[in-house]
Design a protein around this motif. Sequence first.
Motif, PDB file in Angstrom:
ATOM      1  N   SER A 101       0.856  -1.159  -0.027  1.00 56.82           N
ATOM      2  CA  SER A 101       0.193   0.087  -0.034  1.00 56.82           C
ATOM      3  C   SER A 101       0.701   1.326  -0.057  1.00 56.82           C
ATOM      4  O   SER A 101       2.180   1.003   0.207  1.00 56.82           O
ATOM      5  CB  SER A 101      -0.964  -0.067   1.253  1.00 56.82           C
ATOM      6  N   THR A 102       0.161   2.352  -0.193  1.00 60.15           N
ATOM      7  CA  THR A 102       1.236   3.450  -0.231  1.00 60.15           C
ATOM      8  C   THR A 102       0.327   4.896   0.386  1.00 60.15           C
ATOM      9  O   THR A 102      -1.157   4.851  -0.177  1.00 60.15           O
ATOM     10  CB  THR A 102       1.661   4.005  -1.478  1.00 60.15           C
ATOM     11  N   GLY A 103       0.763   5.605   0.809  1.00 57.15           N
ATOM     12  CA  GLY A 103       0.056   6.986   1.379  1.00 57.15           C
ATOM     13  C   GLY A 103       0.319   8.080   0.073  1.00 57.15           C
ATOM     14  O   GLY A 103      -0.095   9.276   0.107  1.00 57.15           O
ATOM     15  N   LEU A 104       1.047   7.822  -0.899  1.00 55.73           N
ATOM     16  CA  LEU A 104       1.542   8.654  -1.993  1.00 55.73           C
ATOM     17  C   LEU A 104       0.521   8.862  -2.998  1.00 55.73           C
ATOM     18  O   LEU A 104      -0.217   7.876  -3.411  1.00 55.73           O
ATOM     19  CB  LEU A 104       2.768   8.160  -2.815  1.00 55.73           C
ATOM     20  N   LYS A 105       0.065  10.100  -3.309  1.00 52.34           N
ATOM     21  CA  LYS A 105      -1.019  10.490  -4.196  1.00 52.34           C
ATOM     22  C   LYS A 105      -0.574  10.470  -5.661  1.00 52.34           C
ATOM     23  O   LYS A 105      -1.427  10.264  -6.728  1.00 52.34           O
ATOM     24  CB  LYS A 105      -1.402  11.941  -3.969  1.00 52.34           C
TER      25      LYS A 105
END
Length: 493
Positions: A101-105
């Motif tokens: 997963s990632t929090g990067l947009k």
Amino acid sequence: MKKFFAIIMAALLIMGQAEIIEAAAAAKPAAASTAAAAKPAAGSGAATAKQQAAGPQLTNIRYGDGSEKLRIVLDVSSQPEYAVSRENNNTRLVVTLNGISTGLKAAPATKSSVVKDIILGTYGSDTVQLIVDMKAPLEAKVYKLQNPDRLVIDIQKEYEKGFVSSIAQGLNYTRYVRLDGRGMVTAYSLEIDRSRFDIRLALAGGSISAGRASVKKIAQANNGVAAVNGGYFGLDGMLIGNTRIEGQTAGTTYYTRTSLGFMPDGTLKLATSEYYGEVSFNGKKVFLSGVNCERGANTTILYNSLFGSYTGTNEYGTEYIIKDGKVLAVNQGNSFIPAGGQVISVHGTAQEAFAGVKAGDKVTIGESFGQELDAAPNIIGAGPELLRDGKVNVTAVQEQFPNDIAKGRAPRTAVGIKADGKVILLVVDGRQSHSIGATLAETAQLLQKFGAVSGFNLDGGGSSEMVVQGQVVNRPSDGRERAVGSALVVTVK
């Protein structure tokens, strides 16, 4: 006395309570400190548990844009499983990371010269995809690095590679790829040892009047191991260029242009040729307007068996069937062309010159391709010249070629001759993402790279095609094979 004692007891009681309150006050900070110290520890443990539940994370994307490669680094908390695929004619690289997963947009912007865009996408809660849209189908390597964990994508910048394979002894095939500041070029080369293989010009359908056919079909019809498209042609299959096949004229042009002669001693000669034809009869001479082409107004056209069985002309002219130097018959049109014979077809003012010619009259046909090539039984006409004595020598201006051939980059087909007599057949793809095509000078340089010391240009554009062992190995710019008038076919001796 009793009163005094009571006062003393009250004072002691008050003092005892104060000590208790003071002790409590002294103890409270210690307890608060202990609770405060315990709180971060409890919070850290919860975060760790949450992270473990989430699995690997993509935390950052960064670039290193060097002179030879663009490096894309994906910082991850731990290594994910990943898959790599290509799309859009190999110009799009897709890296799919699973179980992460990632929090990067979005991916950071890059100004790299080799990339159009880099797109970050997520699918559900555990799939991340990085899409790299490149300006050309560049080579890319994807691999893992540790301490710390990273997934690395290296995109190669300028490079030059040749992939060589031997089709047979004396016949070598090379797929050549080059990427530089001009863009990507993909070319295909055949090196032919003429002691083991013949090279000859073959007509579509076996005759000019049969029209056009694909290079693949022409190769199959002539048992070709390999083939490339030949010279220029009209939509009806007529050859445009000074061309001779086994001693018979196949096509002409009245421009002075480069041709390739297969000389009687087995050597090859590149030279300019200029066609001249005349018909002599009853003390007169009439110039030929063309050979094996459509008869226009007021013209004199020569037809021979390379054209087909009949002239296909209308009834508004006069035709003289000739064999062994004599007129066999006189017709109005669509005359039969005898094997080993010719037909002289005239129209308009040209008919007046032939007035009085009848069956049995002697007729002489004279033809010339110029002093240097007259002795050659086989001549392939096209042009311009590209290479002479090992040096680039493009003669497009001198040979009066139009700009669609002389200028700019395009798909190209060319012939080169090495110092040892081996022949190079070259095709360059163009007008596509995997190949921008080549100028005439760049085509000459490619011939040089493959060892040629002389060379000339054949028809190009959508006609450029190479067939090896029955398969089209290049990508014609039309998206499919184009029907052409002729092909250079390679056969086993």
